[in-house]
Design a protein around this motif. Structure first.
Motif: not given
Ligand SMILES: Nc1ncnc2c1ncn2[C@@H]1O[C@H](COP(=O)(O)OP(=O)(O)OP(=O)(O)O)[C@@H](O)[C@H]1O
Ligand SMILES: [Mg+2]
Length: 270
Positions: A201-211, A220-225, A235-244
């Motif tokens: 879905x996203x243009x950007x993903x924000x990761x929250x810390x533990x409470x 930033x999700x630079x996967x073309x739309x 898409x290799x970028x998907x695998x990379x971002x997923x891993x990250x």
């Protein structure tokens, strides 16, 4: 409409067991028409943050403005899908969906047309007259989505809106939501546990810390739309971002380091 959070903090007071600090400090800017997802461990404060932006929970620090106006409570420009669905138990599927439309002053006929359109979209035709207690969890969740979309808010706040759906329905709803977003240019803030869903879905993903929540990382999700659910998996970028993102969520490496693709990156699409 843009959403701007500045130094948002939240402490839930509790005299007996001690106060619960849910959110330490969150700054966030969501541009008009942007799709931003929030990922983070269970209990870290994601729902609380979304409810603060929705105006349902009051922050104990900081401020939120929407379209440049500081919020003081809920408003019709923000539509929220609650994690717990929050349907009116005494109203039918149809009644739940038209409630907000009546509030907006739409005519009976407009209400009917809107309701029919969204009932069809979420695949609940024939169930208009059922009550929430007669529905499965996934059906209730679809009513909650239809109810919010039907009021056509500028800003969509969605708290794990697809979490109760089976894989097949979830995939269909992902495609549907994504095309609504592409067509309408709504601003979306989307909480999910599913990394692949956030990436789809996203243009950007924000990761929250533990409470208590702080922002651990913004990716930033630079996967073309346009993206399609199958294509994105290749898409290799998907695998990379997923891993990250996976690493960020599981705290196996410092949050500043960028991820590298490996053959083991989970790309099952969910
Ligand atoms: N109304 C409330 N009163 C007291 N404590 C609350 C309230 N709402 C949330 N909390 C606490 O605030 C913290 C954050 O809760 P929140 O629901 O925001 O987490 P979450 O990130 O959405 O979790 P999940 O992924 O499981 O939905 C938790 O410790 C929770 O117990
Ligand atoms: Mg939650």
């Amino acid at each position: 409409m843009e959403v701007q959070a500045r130094g948002v903090a939240k402490v839930f007071p509790n005299r007996r067991r001690g106060d619960v600090e849910a959110i330490a400090h969150v700054d966030m800017d969501v541009a008009p028409g942007e799709f931003v997802s929030i990922l983070g461990p269970s209990g870290c404060g994601k729902s609380t943050f979304l409810y603060i932006v929705g105006g349902f929970v009051e922050a104990t620090g900081g401020s939120v403005s929407v379209g440049g106006t500081p919020i003081t409570g809920p408003g019709p420009e923000r539509g929220i899908v609650f994690q717990e669905f929050a349907l009116f138990p005494w109203k039918t599927v149809h009644g739940n969906i038209t409630y907000g439309l009546a509030e907006q002053g739409l005519s009976r006929r407009e209400q009917q047309e809107r309701a029919e359109h969204y009932i069809h979209m979420v695949g609940l035709q024939g169930m208009e007259r059922l009550y929430p207690k007669e529905l499965s969890g996934g059906m209730k969740q679809r009513v909650a989505i239809a109810r919010t979309l039907a009021t056509d808010p500028d800003v969509l706040l969605m708290d794990e809106p697809l979490g109760a759906l089976d894989a097949q329905t979830r995939a269909e709803m992902q495609t549907e939501l994504s095309s609504i977003w592409e067509r309408t240019g709504k601003t979306v803030l989307f909480v999910t546990h599913a990394v692949e869903e956030a990436l789809f879905f996203s243009d950007r993903v924000v990761v929250f810390s533990q409470r208590p929540a702080r922002i651990k990382s913004v990716v930033d999700v630079e996967i073309p739309r346009p993206r399609d659910r199958k294509g994105i998996l290749r898409d290799p970028r998907f695998a990379e971002l997923h891993h990250h993102l996976w690493d960020l969520l599981h705290e196996t490496r410092p949050s500043t380091q960028t991820g590298a693709a490996t053959a083991e990156a989970p790309v099952d699409g969910g």
